[in-house]
Design an enzyme around this catalytic site. Structure first.
Site, PDB file in Angstrom:
ATOM      1  N   ASP A   1       0.802  -1.281  -0.267  1.00 11.28           N
ATOM      2  CA  ASP A   1      -0.033  -0.173   0.098  1.00 11.28           C
ATOM      3  C   ASP A   1       0.926   1.478  -0.392  1.00 11.28           C
ATOM      4  OD1 ASP A   1      -2.310  -1.674  -0.102  1.00 11.28           O
ATOM      5  OD2 ASP A   1      -2.864  -0.858   1.823  1.00 11.28           O
TER       6      ASP A   1
ATOM      7  N   ASN B   1      -4.805  -2.057  -4.255  1.00  7.66           N
ATOM      8  CA  ASN B   1      -6.543  -2.584  -3.474  1.00  7.66           C
ATOM      9  C   ASN B   1      -6.321  -1.454  -2.543  1.00  7.66           C
ATOM     10  OD1 ASN B   1      -8.823  -3.286  -2.843  1.00  7.66           O
ATOM     11  ND2 ASN B   1      -7.808  -5.271  -2.288  1.00  7.66           N
TER      12      ASN B   1
ATOM     13  N   GLY C   1      -7.131   1.354  -0.453  1.00  2.00           N
ATOM     14  CA  GLY C   1      -8.089   2.537  -0.190  1.00  2.00           C
ATOM     15  C   GLY C   1      -7.308   3.795   0.827  1.00  2.00           C
TER      16      GLY C   1
ATOM     17  N   SER D   1     -17.710   4.649   5.072  1.00  5.69           N
ATOM     18  CA  SER D   1     -16.402   4.561   5.608  1.00  5.69           C
ATOM     19  C   SER D   1     -15.873   5.968   5.738  1.00  5.69           C
ATOM     20  CB  SER D   1     -15.458   3.821   4.113  1.00  5.69           C
ATOM     21  OG  SER D   1     -14.075   4.527   4.095  1.00  5.69           O
ATOM     22  N   SER D   2     -15.244   5.886   6.839  1.00  2.51           N
ATOM     23  CA  SER D   2     -14.417   7.093   6.979  1.00  2.51           C
ATOM     24  C   SER D   2     -13.472   8.159   6.520  1.00  2.51           C
ATOM     25  CB  SER D   2     -13.936   6.955   8.869  1.00  2.51           C
ATOM     26  OG  SER D   2     -12.563   6.320   8.699  1.00  2.51           O
ATOM     27  N   GLN D   3     -12.882   6.732   5.631  1.00  2.00           N
ATOM     28  CA  GLN D   3     -11.576   7.545   4.534  1.00  2.00           C
ATOM     29  C   GLN D   3     -12.088   8.889   3.518  1.00  2.00           C
ATOM     30  OE1 GLN D   3      -9.633   3.700   2.756  1.00  2.00           O
ATOM     31  NE2 GLN D   3      -9.436   3.527   4.464  1.00  2.00           N
TER      32      GLN D   3
ATOM     33  N   ASP E   1     -11.054  -2.392  11.705  1.00  2.00           N
ATOM     34  CA  ASP E   1      -9.844  -3.620  11.491  1.00  2.00           C
ATOM     35  C   ASP E   1      -9.487  -4.505  12.399  1.00  2.00           C
ATOM     36  OD1 ASP E   1      -9.577  -2.597   8.452  1.00  2.00           O
ATOM     37  OD2 ASP E   1      -8.261  -1.345   9.266  1.00  2.00           O
TER      38      ASP E   1
ATOM     39  N   GLU F   1     -11.012  -5.116   2.374  1.00  2.00           N
ATOM     40  CA  GLU F   1     -10.196  -4.991   0.995  1.00  2.00           C
ATOM     41  C   GLU F   1     -11.732  -6.384   0.155  1.00  2.00           C
ATOM     42  OE1 GLU F   1      -7.659  -3.635   3.287  1.00  2.00           O
ATOM     43  OE2 GLU F   1      -9.351  -4.287   3.449  1.00  2.00           O
TER      44      GLU F   1
ATOM     45  N   HIS G   1      -5.667  -9.701   3.471  1.00  3.06           N
ATOM     46  CA  HIS G   1      -4.438  -9.748   4.293  1.00  3.06           C
ATOM     47  C   HIS G   1      -4.626 -10.104   5.895  1.00  3.06           C
ATOM     48  CE1 HIS G   1      -4.205  -5.092   5.578  1.00  3.06           C
ATOM     49  NE2 HIS G   1      -5.521  -5.493   4.643  1.00  3.06           N
ATOM     50  N   ARG G   2      -5.952  -9.378   5.890  1.00  4.29           N
ATOM     51  CA  ARG G   2      -6.231  -9.144   7.732  1.00  4.29           C
ATOM     52  C   ARG G   2      -6.575 -10.879   7.529  1.00  4.29           C
ATOM     53  NH1 ARG G   2      -4.472  -5.287  10.465  1.00  4.29           N
ATOM     54  NH2 ARG G   2      -5.018  -2.874   8.726  1.00  4.29           N
TER      55      ARG G   2
ATOM     56  N   LYS H   1       0.381  -6.329   1.677  1.00  3.22           N
ATOM     57  CA  LYS H   1      -0.033  -5.450   1.699  1.00  3.22           C
ATOM     58  C   LYS H   1       0.258  -4.705   2.471  1.00  3.22           C
ATOM     59  CE  LYS H   1      -4.825  -3.679   1.613  1.00  3.22           C
ATOM     60  NZ  LYS H   1      -5.026  -3.052   0.532  1.00  3.22           N
TER      61      LYS H   1
END
Length: 650
Positions: free
Chosen positions: A50, A93, A95, A170-172, A321, A349, A394-395, A420
């Site tokens: 990332d 990928n 974000g 999403s807070s993003q 997360d 993801e 990844h998580r 990632k």
């Protein structure tokens, strides 16, 4: 590249992990540094897929980014004006890269095209685009409406009214607008039309913006005001905190596998909301200790034995997360566990609620799945031989690695997806969970030969730690560095070009397998081993040999200092006479001169020095099994050690 990785059944987790840098902080810092006036040096930046995506994108739009080594980068700020006005940007990928960069580019007066991997084209970005369109930005969908890929065109931005933005996906999206709007130089207001999820991530954004000189006024979590005339200015040098989301896997391992496990890089002074994962573990009964820059976790204690974790029913909207780790920890609880308010998992993801439910059921769990919740009932026993699919997430890979602590092997498909955010994750996990057989004892007691054969019998890795000290002594002798020059010898130890391959030992390109066995080097190794700075320099290197499926480590202080939580500890010894006779036969067999009386005298002197040294004196640990090999041949000694190993829950 591995298609799969099979983790062995794990019985214990204990040790210390140094966390990689936070992904959320790393990518925010990179973009803010690029938009600022001045040069910023960012240290401890996460090295992952990332962050590489963000660095590549910034370079492509003309931002000067230079690697300084040691995960440090220099970013030449462009004062809010990207030099390159036309570019195609591939965002993978990531974000945390595509969303804030989309907002910044939309206010930059250029033509840009942003795309990613297929899953990125399924992750929503419509709320952010709607917010940008409200102020006159020209952002167009080139695929499905509401999703990347995107095309950005020059436009005249107007900030006459507040931007109205949803915050329940999403807070993003809010983070992206907050970071980009100071580029206009005008005052701006953002009003939330729904509940804002993942608020701690917005707090990270506000904290970092303030470090770059832009203070945002916040009225609760409904209204955010950016004052007019504020521009980003470099604060000079910044350090990235450790990744608090990544900390969750190791803290959970400590709570499940006994512990203590300490994670370094986050703590009570962290700006990341995911450190609150430790509170959730504590609510489950785990033992938690906080420091300014560390958190430590251990299993609940019932009497003197580790106990089970308590069941929970928690709203986890603030740590989405890290909450994934709790879904796997629920397998080890004493009752049904409920994770609530996690709807954002659906647009990560992968659809993490569906994926988590599917994989937990493979292990035998009873799982109830809702639109924004997951309920997990624990297992009496884990199904063996399960292969976990990771969905290029990844998580998922990192969370389900903890299932091996259920006492069964677990296969992780596509394990490299952890690159990632944490490329070295499985190595770090091994350093606290891979079983270690530690074999100590005096010189010439047969440690090396026995340990190597035990490793071969178990299929484990092998560490001859004594060779590291011998190599250090040999390097010092060759470099003309006095063996009592602590700083000089420690400097050599830190950069020692040691390689172990095919039964041979290399110092750089030189095969020194025989050279390190001379009496001069043996005596030198004992001297340098007494120097604290040298031992410190070699300690981390020795621990790094701990890998799956396990390690057999021989040498001084393996049980007491290097691997104090080893699954099995053996103190291998023999009379000085028997050891001198073995050394004599070894040297004669190699055609080297030897004197029995001299060898016995040297061994007795060395035993005395090792037992009396002030730093880590040679001794048998209280919890080590003693094996006297005076009357044993190698086969008998190996059999005796294997009998001890088989008694342990590895």
């Amino acid at each position: 590249m591995m298609d799969s990785l099979t983790l062995p059944a794990l019985a214990r987790a204990a040790g210390t992990v140094r966390l990689p840098g936070s992904k959320s902080i790393s990518n925010r810092m990179l973009l803010l540094a690029a938009l600022a006036e001045g040069t910023t040096e960012i240290r401890d930046l996460l090295d992952s897929d990332d962050t590489r995506v963000m660095l590549a994108a910034l370079a492509k739009v003309g931002v000067g980014v230079t690697a300084l080594g040691g995960n440090a980068w220099r970013v030449e700020g462009c004062k809010g004006v990207f030099p390159v006005k036309d570019a195609d940007l591939f965002m993978g990928n990531a974000g945390t890269a595509i969303r804030p960069l989309t907002a910044a580019l939309a206010l930059s007066g250029g033509r840009y095209r942003l795309s990613g991997v297929p899953r990125m084209h399924e992750r929503p970005i419509g709320d952010l685009v709607d917010g940008l369109l409200q102020i006159g930005a020209d952002v167009r969908y080139t695929g499905n409406p509401g999703f990347p890929p995107l095309a950005i065109h020059p436009a005249q931005v107007k900030l006459a009214a507040p931007i109205r933005l949803r915050g329940d996906v999403s807070s993003q999206f809010l983070t992206a607008l907050l970071m980009a709007l100071p580029l206009t130089g005008e005052g701006a207001v953002i009003e939330m039309t729904t509940e804002l999820i993942s608020r701690p991530y917005v707090e990270i954004t506000l904290n970092l913006m303030a470090r770059f000189g832009v203070e945002v006024r916040r009225e609760g979590w409904q209204r955010f005001t950016i004052p007019a005339g504020r521009r980003y200015r470099s604060p000079g040098v910044l350090h990235v905190e450790g990744d608090a989301s990544a900390a969750s896997y190791f803290l959970a391992a400590g709570a499940i596998g006994g512990g203590p496990v300490r994670v370094e890089g986050v703590g009570s002074s962290s700006i990341q909301g995911d450190v609150r994962f430790a509170d959730a573990l504590q609510a489950m009964g785990a033992r938690i200790e906080w420091g300014e820059n560390f958190i430590e976790a251990g299993a609940p204690v019932v009497g003197k034995a580790p106990g089970k974790l308590r069941a929970f029913d928690l709203d986890l909207n603030h740590i989405p997360d890290a909450a994934m780790t709790l879904a796997v920890a629920a397998l080890f609880a004493d009752g049904r566990c409920v994770l609530r308010n996690i709807a954002s998992w659906r647009v990560k993801e992968t659809d993490r609620i569906a994926a988590m439910a599917t994989e937990l059921r493979k292990l035998g769990a009873t799982v109830e799945e809702g639109a924004d919740y997951l309920a997990v009932s624990p297992l009496p026993t884990f199904k063996a031989g399960v292969a976990i699919d990771t969905y290029d997430d990844h998580r998922m890979a990192m969370c389900f690695s903890l299932a091996a602590l259920g006492g069964v092997p677990v296969t992780i498909n596509d394990p490299q997806c952890v690159s990632k955010t944490f490329p070295d994750y499985f190595d770090a996990l091994a350093e606290i969970t891979a079983p270690v057989i530690a074999i100590d004892g005096p010189s010439a007691s047969g440690k090396g030969t026995v340990a190597e054969r035990v490793a071969a019998a178990l299929g484990y890795h092998y560490l001859d730690s004594g060779s590291l000290y011998r190599l250090t002594a040999l390097a010092a002798l060759r470099a003309g560095v006095a063996l009592d020059d602590e700083a000089g010898v420690a400097a050599l130890a830190m950069s020692l070009p040691a390689t172990f391959a095919g039964g041979r030992i290399l110092l750089g390109d030189d095969d020194v397998t025989d050279a390190i066995r001379t009496e001069e080097v043996s005596v030198g190794a004992s001297k340098v081993a007494a120097l604290p700075a040298v031992r410190g320099a070699l300690l981390a290197r020795q621990r790094a040999y701990r890998r799956f499926p396990g390690l057999v480590a021989d040498g001084r202080d393996m049980s007491s200092v290097v691997f104090p939580a080893a699954a099995a500890k053996v103190f291998l010894t023999a009379s000085a006479g028997a050891r001198a006779e073995r050394r004599y036969k070894q040297l004669i067999a190699k055609g080297m001169p030897a004197n029995m009386h001299a060898l016995l005298h040297d061994l007795q002197e060395r035993d005395a020095r090792d037992a009396q040294r002030s730093v880590a004196p040679l001794r048998q640990c209280d919890d080590a099994d003693r094996v006297d090999t005076t009357a044993m041949d190698i086969e008998a000694a190996v059999a005796a050690v294997m009998a001890i190993v088989r008694r342990q829950p590895l």
